[in-house]
Design a protein around this motif. Structure first.
Motif, short mmCIF file in Angstrom:
data_model
loop_
_atom_site.label_atom_id
_atom_site.label_comp_id
_atom_site.label_asym_id
_atom_site.label_seq_id
_atom_site.Cartn_x
_atom_site.Cartn_y
_atom_site.Cartn_z
N ARG A 454 -20.58 -32.20 -13.74
CA ARG A 454 -19.26 -32.84 -13.89
C ARG A 454 -19.36 -34.35 -13.73
NH1 ARG A 454 -14.07 -31.20 -14.25
NH2 ARG A 454 -12.48 -32.72 -13.64
N PHE A 455 -20.14 -34.79 -12.74
CA PHE A 455 -20.25 -36.23 -12.57
C PHE A 455 -20.97 -36.87 -13.76
CE2 PHE A 455 -22.58 -40.00 -11.05
CZ PHE A 455 -21.50 -40.78 -10.71
N GLY A 456 -22.08 -36.23 -14.20
CA GLY A 456 -22.80 -36.77 -15.35
C GLY A 456 -21.95 -36.77 -16.61
N GLY A 457 -21.24 -35.66 -16.85
CA GLY A 457 -20.38 -35.60 -18.02
C GLY A 457 -19.23 -36.58 -17.95
N THR A 458 -18.64 -36.73 -16.76
CA THR A 458 -17.53 -37.69 -16.60
C THR A 458 -18.00 -39.11 -16.85
OG1 THR A 458 -16.41 -36.26 -15.01
CG2 THR A 458 -15.84 -38.59 -14.97
N LEU A 459 -19.16 -39.45 -16.30
CA LEU A 459 -19.69 -40.80 -16.50
C LEU A 459 -19.94 -41.08 -17.98
CD1 LEU A 459 -20.62 -43.34 -15.00
CD2 LEU A 459 -22.91 -42.33 -14.89
N LEU A 460 -20.52 -40.10 -18.68
CA LEU A 460 -20.78 -40.28 -20.10
C LEU A 460 -19.48 -40.36 -20.89
CD1 LEU A 460 -22.72 -40.34 -22.53
CD2 LEU A 460 -22.69 -37.84 -22.50
N GLY A 461 -18.55 -39.47 -20.58
CA GLY A 461 -17.29 -39.43 -21.33
C GLY A 461 -16.46 -40.68 -21.16
N VAL A 462 -16.32 -41.17 -19.94
CA VAL A 462 -15.49 -42.36 -19.74
C VAL A 462 -16.19 -43.60 -20.29
CG1 VAL A 462 -14.32 -41.40 -17.73
CG2 VAL A 462 -16.41 -42.74 -17.41
N THR A 463 -17.52 -43.60 -20.30
CA THR A 463 -18.23 -44.74 -20.88
C THR A 463 -17.99 -44.81 -22.39
OG1 THR A 463 -19.95 -44.61 -19.19
CG2 THR A 463 -20.49 -45.78 -21.22
N ALA A 503 -17.90 -34.20 -20.56
CA ALA A 503 -17.87 -35.50 -21.25
C ALA A 503 -16.69 -35.55 -22.22
CB ALA A 503 -19.18 -35.72 -21.99
N CYS A 504 -16.47 -34.45 -22.94
CA CYS A 504 -15.33 -34.40 -23.87
C CYS A 504 -14.01 -34.41 -23.12
CB CYS A 504 -15.44 -33.15 -24.74
SG CYS A 504 -16.89 -33.10 -25.80
N VAL A 505 -13.95 -33.69 -22.00
CA VAL A 505 -12.71 -33.65 -21.21
C VAL A 505 -12.40 -35.03 -20.64
CG1 VAL A 505 -11.67 -32.73 -19.12
CG2 VAL A 505 -12.87 -31.22 -20.66
N ALA A 506 -13.43 -35.73 -20.14
CA ALA A 506 -13.21 -37.06 -19.57
C ALA A 506 -12.62 -38.01 -20.62
CB ALA A 506 -14.52 -37.62 -19.03
N ALA A 507 -13.20 -38.00 -21.82
CA ALA A 507 -12.66 -38.84 -22.88
C ALA A 507 -11.24 -38.41 -23.26
CB ALA A 507 -13.58 -38.78 -24.09
N TYR A 508 -11.01 -37.10 -23.29
CA TYR A 508 -9.68 -36.56 -23.61
C TYR A 508 -8.64 -37.09 -22.63
CZ TYR A 508 -5.94 -33.03 -23.69
OH TYR A 508 -4.73 -32.38 -23.72
N VAL A 509 -8.94 -37.04 -21.34
CA VAL A 509 -7.98 -37.47 -20.33
C VAL A 509 -7.74 -38.97 -20.43
CG1 VAL A 509 -7.58 -37.67 -17.85
CG2 VAL A 509 -8.53 -35.56 -18.79
N VAL A 510 -8.79 -39.76 -20.66
CA VAL A 510 -8.61 -41.21 -20.78
C VAL A 510 -7.65 -41.55 -21.92
CG1 VAL A 510 -9.79 -43.35 -21.40
CG2 VAL A 510 -10.81 -41.81 -19.72
N PHE A 511 -7.85 -40.94 -23.08
CA PHE A 511 -6.98 -41.24 -24.22
C PHE A 511 -5.59 -40.65 -24.03
CE2 PHE A 511 -11.14 -41.79 -26.33
CZ PHE A 511 -10.95 -43.08 -26.80
N LEU A 512 -5.52 -39.49 -23.38
CA LEU A 512 -4.21 -38.88 -23.17
C LEU A 512 -3.36 -39.72 -22.23
CD1 LEU A 512 -2.84 -36.25 -24.16
CD2 LEU A 512 -3.44 -35.24 -21.96
N LEU A 513 -3.95 -40.16 -21.12
CA LEU A 513 -3.20 -41.02 -20.21
C LEU A 513 -2.95 -42.40 -20.82
CD1 LEU A 513 -4.85 -40.10 -16.79
CD2 LEU A 513 -2.74 -39.21 -17.80
#
Length: 737
Positions: A454-463, A503-513
């Motif tokens: 989760r941490f690795g995917g979140t870091l990649l997704g938000v980057t 990673a996909c979820v992190a990017a999804y949340v960033v764009f959704l918010l």
């Protein structure tokens, strides 16, 4: 395994990407439902409501990707409704931090206990709690909270409606499960040709059984080819083993063995053809060679006695499989045969079936009856599931239960994480408990691997999302479109890796918010830091309050021993009293044996990754004891393949053997749990007493099978005896009689 090695192994497994079959149509359908909900809500109600509805539609679509035999519309509706209730209740208490933390702890405790019902319920409940932490921050009044909850529910309804209107391979999961079971038996038949005692993993049969459990409404809509085939496959497996095994079958070499090899090859070909037909809904295409081998010879039969009965039973069962595992038609060679469903085909099939049954009766076999299509394994409806779930959760309310300990851990961590996240000067403190709830599982390996992933995917997704925001500066509509695209990628790649999905979820949340007006600088830094904090809290909680599987291995082994012993006892009791023994006793004990074996296998896999020294069961014992128990169950299965008909003369000695085995197994299970080597004095004495009697007319299958059972039991004792091998007494002599 040391802590360092355990952490390295779980980190590696969490970041591993696996090649899986992608399902783009199902992913596109989920993304379409999300796009419809977001677009309508954005147009009519504004960004804040659109964000809530998007979370509801996303969670509903995500629920349909879980490994469940429930219909997908039901999963979508259940997920949307539960998230709506969670959001509304959370908002009502959100203004009072102490009350909200209490509600959060209680809600996450129930979500943790939901794992008692099954992985699907546990994952949906955990996701609902995590998403609720975000959605409760969006409304500004009670009426607005009710509106947001309603839109979340609408998201679930839209996803369910799309599943109904745009179906993708109806009953596909059930077809795959049944086809995998048939294919596994085909592979087993091939291996038996070269290895008469080849092992067989019953997990595909167990999966097919789970898939076959349906509600009354599903029973009215189930495809015809899914009727009865699983039950036939269950009965084929012991017949295959009994034909191949030299101990209770035919000699290892000679004309009879050649006939058995032909039968096994034909069975493998037939089962593969049935598997393809079931999986794709196509006609069953039988090869001419298999058809010729499976023609029951009227004169000059090579096999005799029990082997002859097994031959006729196998042929009869395979013919029933071909008849039930049908698509739009069936052929023997692919052309020129009557089409299934037509009068010629029905007449030919009926004549062939009756001929096989008459031949079976003529040589003393038992005619096999196809399962009644109306009879099926019952699955409770959604409302009928509530009392079942309550009973399951009540059964886990004990200190030594991994589910109960997980529920306590996740409740404590969610409350602590929310308090810590709120106290830190970062804002959006809910990211920490949300990360904890999403990564925590009842076992060590999954919790730690998911935390790293989760941490690795979140870091990649938000980057990646931050870079795209900096380049494109998307507005509200474009942010919504990109969020839907990220959701599609998440649905598509969900089963390849948890890290990729995150990673996909992190990017999804960033764009959704971002669609709701939040800038990336307000969400990205704290999301990364608080996700790290939540993951560390989850890992620390498991280290402080663990539920290690390693110390329970002996208990798991004892449970498997009890299940195997009861199965063998039920088989012996059937020989002792063919007319009076319960007809379903053998079947029920066989299923219990399979469940115990799978439970042991899962426990060993979890224990292998735990940083715990073995307590009472060495690695060599954990590796060798399952072989002895598998042999015990296998001998019982061989005896089951020759079970007598109801009107057969009883074998009185089998009753004493069954009672002695039950007595010994209960005491042996206690010995295994207490780290002592088990003894089999009662069973050995009963077998010796039978040897001393004049019982020339007794069944040789029971005599030989009982000797093989004792050999397997003695092998288990030798494995668990810390002082070395013990004398086997007359085990070798009885095994050869």
């Amino acid at each position: 395994m040391s802590w360092l090695k355990a952490l390295k192994h779980t980190a590696r497994s969490g970041l591993t990407v696996e090649r899986q079959r992608l399902e783009p149509l199902i992913a596109a359908r989920g993304a379409l439902g999300l796009a419809i909900v977001v677009g309508v809500a954005l147009h009519f109600f504004g960004p804040a409501v659109a964000v809530s509805s998007a979370f509801g539609a996303f969670q509903a679509a995500l629920a349909t990707f879980q490994r469940s035999w429930r219909t997908r519309p039901v999963l979508a509706l259940a997920s949307g409704a539960s998230l709506a209730v969670s959001t509304f209740a959370g908002y009502l208490t959100g203004g009072h931090p102490a009350l909200f933390i209490t509600l959060l702890a209680a809600w996450t405790f129930l979500a943790g206990m939901a794992w008692a019902v099954g992985p699907t319920a546990g994952m949906i409940a955990s996701s609902n709690v995590a998403i609720m932490l975000v959605t409760v921050t969006l409304p500004t009044s009670v009426s607005a909270a009710a509106g947001h909850a309603a839109m979340i529910m609408v998201g679930g309804v839209v996803q369910a409606t799309l599943i109904v209107l745009l179906p993708v391979r109806r009953w596909g999961a059930q077809r795959d499960a049944l086809a995998d079971a048939l294919a596994a038996e085909a592979d087993y038949a091939r291996r038996l040709r070269h290895d008469p005692v080849a092992p067989f993993d019953p997990e595909p049969l167990m999966t097919a059984r789970s898939a076959a459990a349906i509600t009354p409404r599903q029973a009215r809509r189930r495809p015809a080819e899914l009727h009865g085939t699983r039950g036939l496959a269950e009965r084929i497996r012991p017949v295959l083993a009994s034909l191949a095994d030299p101990a209770l079958g035919v000699p290892a070499e000679g004309e009879e063995r050649a006939r058995v090899r032909e039968l096994l090859a034909a069975a493998a070909s037939t089962l593969d053809a049935a598997a393809r037909a079931v999986r794709h809904g196509e006609p069953v295409v039988m090869s001419p060679a298999a058809t010729a081998v499976l023609a029951l010879p009227k004169e000059g039969a090579v096999l005799s006695g029990p082997a002859r009965r097994a031959e006729s039973r196998l042929i009869n069962l395979l013919r029933d499989v071909v008849e039930t595992a049908r698509g739009t038609g069936t052929t023997d060679t692919g052309r020129g045969a009557p089409q299934e469903g037509g009068p010629q085909y029905r007449a030919a099939a009926h004549a062939a079936q009756e001929a096989a049954r008459k031949a079976a009766r003529k040589i003393g076999g038992r005619p096999e009856h196809r399962a009644d299509p109306v009879d099926h394994l019952r699955r409770p409806t959604v409302f009928g599931l509530f009392p079942v779930a309550l009973r399951a959760m009540r059964g886990e309310l004990r200190r030594d239960s991994p589910v109960f300990r997980h529920a306590l851990r996740v409740a404590a961590v969610s409350a602590t994480g929310y308090a810590v996240g709120t106290a830190l000067p970062l804002g959006h403190g809910y990211w920490a408990p949300m990360a904890s709830v999403m990564v925590m599982r009842p076992d060590f390996s999954q919790t730690y691997s998911r935390a790293v992933a989760r941490f690795g995917g979140t870091l990649l997704g938000v980057t990646l999302a931050t870079g795209l925001v900096q380049l494109a500066h998307p507005g509200t509509e474009l942010s919504a479109a990109i969020a839907v695209g990220c959701a599609f990628l998440m649905f598509l790649l969900l089963r390849t890796s948890y890290a990729v999905g995150q990673a996909c979820v992190a990017a999804y949340v960033v764009f959704l918010l971002g669609m709701g007006g939040l800038q990336w600088t307000q969400t990205v830094p704290e999301r990364v830091l608080l996700t790290l904090a939540g993951g560390l809290l989850a890992m620390l909680a498991y280290a402080v309050y663990p539920a290690w599987e390693t110390p329970r291995l002996r208990t798991r082994l004892a449970d498997w021993l009890v299940a195997d012993g009861r199965y063998a006892s039920a088989v012996l009791q059937r020989y002792a009293d063919p007319a009076g023994a319960p007809s379903d006793a053998v079947r029920e004990t066989l299923l219990a044996t399979r469940e115990a074996r799978v439970a042991w296998k899962g426990a060993v896999e979890r224990a292998a990754n735990e940083p715990v020294r073995h307590r009472g069961l060495s690695r060599s014992a954990a590796a060798d004891a399952p072989d002895a128990l598998a042999q015990l169950a296998r001998v019982a299965m061989l005896m089951e393949a020759h079970l007598p008909a109801r009107d057969t003369r009883p074998v009185p000695a089998a009753a004493a053997l069954a009672e002695a085995l039950r007595t010994d197994v209960d005491e042996a299970a206690r010995a295994v749990r207490e780290r002592r080597a088990p003894e089999w004095d009662a069973f050995r004495a009963a077998l010796a007493a039978w040897d001393s009697e004049d019982t020339a007319g007794d069944d040789k299958v029971v005599r030989k099978g009982a000797g093989l059972l004792l050999e397997a039991l003695d092998e288990l004792t030798d494995t668990l005896d810390a002082e070395g091998p013990r004398p086997k007494g007359n085990a070798a002599r009885t095994g050869g009689t």
